[in-house]
Design an enzyme around this catalytic site. Sequence first.
Site, mmCIF file in Angstrom:
data_model
loop_
_atom_site.group_PDB
_atom_site.id
_atom_site.type_symbol
_atom_site.label_atom_id
_atom_site.label_comp_id
_atom_site.label_asym_id
_atom_site.label_seq_id
_atom_site.Cartn_x
_atom_site.Cartn_y
_atom_site.Cartn_z
ATOM 1 N N LYS A 22 24.774 28.429 -33.446
ATOM 2 C CA LYS A 22 24.074 29.276 -33.915
ATOM 3 C C LYS A 22 24.700 29.666 -35.524
ATOM 4 C CE LYS A 22 23.380 32.602 -31.001
ATOM 5 N NZ LYS A 22 23.832 33.738 -29.951
ATOM 6 N N ARG A 92 28.052 38.120 -32.033
ATOM 7 C CA ARG A 92 27.173 37.017 -31.375
ATOM 8 C C ARG A 92 28.022 35.885 -31.069
ATOM 9 N NH1 ARG A 92 22.131 36.135 -34.865
ATOM 10 N NH2 ARG A 92 21.170 35.445 -32.916
ATOM 11 N N GLY A 101 21.878 32.707 -22.455
ATOM 12 C CA GLY A 101 22.313 33.783 -21.703
ATOM 13 C C GLY A 101 23.782 33.738 -21.138
ATOM 14 N N MET A 103 26.885 34.198 -22.703
ATOM 15 C CA MET A 103 27.491 35.063 -23.514
ATOM 16 C C MET A 103 26.890 36.005 -24.065
ATOM 17 S SD MET A 103 30.734 32.499 -24.188
ATOM 18 C CE MET A 103 29.751 31.203 -24.597
ATOM 19 N N ARG A 336 17.173 27.034 -33.294
ATOM 20 C CA ARG A 336 17.888 25.898 -32.594
ATOM 21 C C ARG A 336 16.692 24.866 -32.108
ATOM 22 N NH1 ARG A 336 19.786 29.585 -27.635
ATOM 23 N NH2 ARG A 336 17.740 30.370 -26.719
ATOM 24 N N HIS A 454 14.911 35.447 -18.743
ATOM 25 C CA HIS A 454 15.980 34.757 -18.145
ATOM 26 C C HIS A 454 15.657 33.527 -17.243
ATOM 27 C CE1 HIS A 454 19.270 33.768 -15.224
ATOM 28 N NE2 HIS A 454 20.031 33.730 -16.533
ATOM 29 N N SER A 764 30.200 -6.222 -7.582
ATOM 30 C CA SER A 764 29.417 -4.895 -7.702
ATOM 31 C C SER A 764 30.437 -3.693 -7.560
ATOM 32 C CB SER A 764 28.357 -4.865 -6.801
ATOM 33 O OG SER A 764 27.785 -3.728 -6.750
ATOM 34 N N CYS A 831 27.046 0.023 -7.937
ATOM 35 C CA CYS A 831 26.214 0.503 -7.047
ATOM 36 C C CYS A 831 26.638 1.905 -6.408
ATOM 37 C CB CYS A 831 25.953 -0.505 -6.090
ATOM 38 S SG CYS A 831 27.300 -0.786 -5.038
ATOM 39 N N TYR A 851 24.094 -4.734 -14.932
ATOM 40 C CA TYR A 851 23.224 -3.686 -14.461
ATOM 41 C C TYR A 851 23.786 -2.300 -13.680
ATOM 42 C CZ TYR A 851 24.064 -5.540 -9.846
ATOM 43 O OH TYR A 851 24.552 -5.748 -8.664
HETATM 44 P P1 ADP Z 1 21.797 34.633 -27.293
HETATM 45 O O1 ADP Z 1 22.687 33.767 -27.658
HETATM 46 O O2 ADP Z 1 22.098 35.337 -25.822
HETATM 47 O O3 ADP Z 1 20.567 34.588 -27.548
HETATM 48 P P2 ADP Z 1 22.040 36.308 -29.642
HETATM 49 O O4 ADP Z 1 23.391 36.265 -30.178
HETATM 50 O O5 ADP Z 1 21.092 35.363 -30.052
HETATM 51 O O6 ADP Z 1 22.250 35.862 -28.007
HETATM 52 O O7 ADP Z 1 21.493 37.829 -29.610
HETATM 53 C C1 ADP Z 1 20.607 38.377 -28.847
HETATM 54 C C2 ADP Z 1 19.698 39.043 -29.618
HETATM 55 O O8 ADP Z 1 20.103 40.094 -30.220
HETATM 56 C C3 ADP Z 1 18.973 38.284 -30.468
HETATM 57 O O9 ADP Z 1 17.741 37.688 -30.154
HETATM 58 C C4 ADP Z 1 18.347 39.365 -31.671
HETATM 59 O O10 ADP Z 1 17.133 39.713 -31.176
HETATM 60 C C5 ADP Z 1 19.374 40.443 -31.330
HETATM 61 N N1 ADP Z 1 20.202 40.290 -32.646
HETATM 62 C C6 ADP Z 1 21.358 39.552 -32.685
HETATM 63 N N2 ADP Z 1 21.909 40.012 -34.210
HETATM 64 C C7 ADP Z 1 21.103 40.828 -34.492
HETATM 65 C C8 ADP Z 1 21.249 41.299 -35.845
HETATM 66 N N3 ADP Z 1 22.247 40.995 -36.842
HETATM 67 N N4 ADP Z 1 20.123 42.354 -36.250
HETATM 68 C C9 ADP Z 1 19.302 42.629 -35.376
HETATM 69 N N5 ADP Z 1 18.978 42.095 -33.900
HETATM 70 C C10 ADP Z 1 20.130 41.097 -33.729
HETATM 71 MG MG MG Z 2 19.640 34.001 -29.226
#
Ligand code: ADP
Ligand code: MG
Length: 875
Positions: A22, A92, A101, A103, A336, A454, A764, A831, A851
Amino acid sequence: MAKFVYDFSEGNGSMRELLGGKGANLAEMSNLGMPVPQGFTVTTEACTQYYNDGRTIAPEIEAEIMEHLAKLEEKTGKQFGSTTNPLLVSVRSGARASMPGMMDTILNLGLNDVAVEGFAAKTGNPRFAYDSYRRFIQMFSDVVMELSKKRFEEIIDDLKDKKGVKQDVELAADDMKELVVRFKEFYKNEKGEDFPQDPKVQLMEAVKAVFRSWDNPRANVYRRMNEIPYDWGTAVNVQSMVFGNSGNNSGTGVAFTRNPATGEKALFGEYLINAQGEDVVAGVRTPSPISKLQEEMPGVYDQFADIATRLEQHYKDMQDMEFTIEDGKLYMLQTRNGKRTAAAALKVAVDLVDEGMIDEKEAVCRVEPKQLDALLHPTFDAEALKKAAVVGKGLAASPGAACGRVVFTAEEAKEWAARGEKVVLVRLETSPEDIEGMQVSQGILTVRGGMTSHAAVVARGMGTCCVSGCGDIVVDYAAKQFTLAGKAYKEGDWISLDGSTGNIYGEAVATVPADPGSGYFGRLMGWADKYRQLGVYTNADTPRDAKQAVAFGAQGIGLVRTEHMFFEGDRIKAVREMIVAENTEERKKALAKLLPYQQGDFEGIYEVMGERPVVIRYLDPPLHEFLPTKAEDIAELAADMGITAERLTEVVASLHEVNPMMGFRGCRLAVAYPEIAEMQTTAVINAAINVTKKGQYTIKPEIMIPLTTDVKEMKYVKEVVVSTADRIIAESGIDLKYEVGTMIEDPRAALLAGEIATEAEFFSFGTNDLTQLTFGFSRDDAGKFLGYYYDKKIYESDPFAHLDQNGVGKLVEMAVKAGKATRPEMHMGICGEHGGDPTSVEFCHKVGLTYVSCSPFRVPIARLAAAQAAIKNPR
Ligand code: ADP
Ligand code: MG
Ligand code: MG
């Protein structure tokens, strides 16, 4: 001095290991001049440091975070805790590999009792300011302080009841203020202290919580499933907030550059007006399709579509993007490489080659081998489907056909599945706690949630069928039933789901196997076959399995387990007669009865396989496996066999073993009773002669002696085989060639492989037994304690699923070298179960095996894994 914090402007897309996926992509997008809210990333190394320092953040790292915070304040012109223009940030997590989902993100951090007033004044919108504050308290309490979200939801529901409203949006500014008061009260009651008011304290607590979450049980399960090493750590991104919930000219959404279910090239996604963060994925309200944004906010839509195209061209792969619109202005929050179904993965990879974006080798590396599994499994039988009545419809969230019994919790799913039942998990919505239950389900059906909920995201990742957001369903968890179209379905009732149409059937609908040879699948596998250097064989005991494997591209059979046929029909009788025989004479008589069966089986297999190599392993399991253990069963069998119960009881007792895995089995049987090997040789050679005589192909049998530990043992058994085979061949008058080799599955055999190769013409690697015997624990018992080993990070994965390259792998490597030194032309394969596991396949490629052999359904997986191994590690 080590640097632990990077502004987005200091990083770039290639710094994934340090900044996490990220963080690296946020940096890259800001470098590309895209509208990304400013921020900084605390590195994965800081996370490792946190754990090394006994779960504390070192003062230097904290100081560095504060420096970057000061810079962020400067750049944004906002201050933490300001009463006029407060800086609010999100915190984040972001590991190297995306862990959706796993963390949790904290939004609106920086709000406190005074900043909220500043924020209200600045935005002129007190309702919005207090809504943001109450959301922050909720998220912070949940993620950092482990106070359950539910308790807060209850407080909200309580207030809504009092106000007589149904939706959150109907709550007014004063209601939000009241919520803040109640939330803080609740917090104080639970925690014995006030909700932290200092934004810097909030920030450091949040950073720690993200680091901590790297080690939570959910994350650990996900990592083990996906072979993500524990020591990678996670980065933390601190980013200034933008607000999709600041009014009707704002919103938030997620979108893919192509359809993640089908691979179709078109912008695909959803958004919600006046919403924040997780609202879209949480399935609280049903979002609108991205196409609608074109009507609602054409300018924003065009800008977004343009960015999406640029990102896809930049990363040369389908992108999964998160965006927020604040007051008509677009912000990019994440991009991503998008998770996709197996079908979409194939289409996107092939299309990208056709579009000239990537080459064939790159395309081969783009598809996760394990994912192919989803395409090898059944779809609905067309005729059965015509007769089945659709009782409801949800979103086609993850394709495939599922037919199973209704269960309502992950626990129930696991219980039913453990009894060998197929289940469909029915939930209001799913959450990360449900992952293990989702894993064992044929399909997942949810009442709430969109295409990016989810349930949908996780199901697509697992290749499991999912129908989401079927709002017509009324679930009553307590009564363990749901109603749909006027009918009640209880736990254990059959339903079927079509993840490609969203259709729900209130009955079991028959399914049919899939066809992997054509279309995108066929093209990609063609490229895989072009680039791989490892052969891919299959483990098959019957002509039926062999046929299936050939259809999936198997080039030979690496393991025919002869004993598997011993259980069928009348054969078991002859086997038992052989076991109770009191002398060689009697044993030979019983074996003579088995001979035609074995020979017939081998002929059947040779006919399917033609000239492809077929490696036949001689009798391997301990003999007691063919006899009953319970007194009443023994008595019944004795009566059948016309012997006394005492006699049979005696035989059973004499065969009893304390540790059968290490007992009287493998070639030990042939050493004790060479007539068994004689009979098996007769069956193999006769079968080969008969099929060869038919004139279509020349069969060259490969006879494999199991569980060898010593060259003398090998020599002894080989002589039995050779003398029998040569006699039959001489009598037949045709010139049949054959080979006698051995399995290397005992550590001693691996150590002495050079000597054994003077007799064995091929090897094998039986890595199941080799793993058991190297570790000194059995596969059947290991389940009882491996869990502790994972929890304590002593083992990161199941050595029976992924070859232990450090230990067992070392033995394999030694044996390969020693064997080849003795007999350079000898062929070697694997195997064990590992033959179909992608990382183990890569290992086999690297050590120079000829193989890998795996179960029929894993053949395409192994073909693709072998190609990726060859592309990554040219020999
Ligand atoms: P995940 O990895 O679970 O997708 P994110 O870190 O992407 O978690 O955050 C989840 C959501 O929080 C994002 O989809 C976004 O909508 C919101 N978010 C995160 N950072 C910001 C920010 N700086 N401003 C507004 N919304 C945010
Ligand atoms: Mg996200
Ligand atoms: Mg074995």
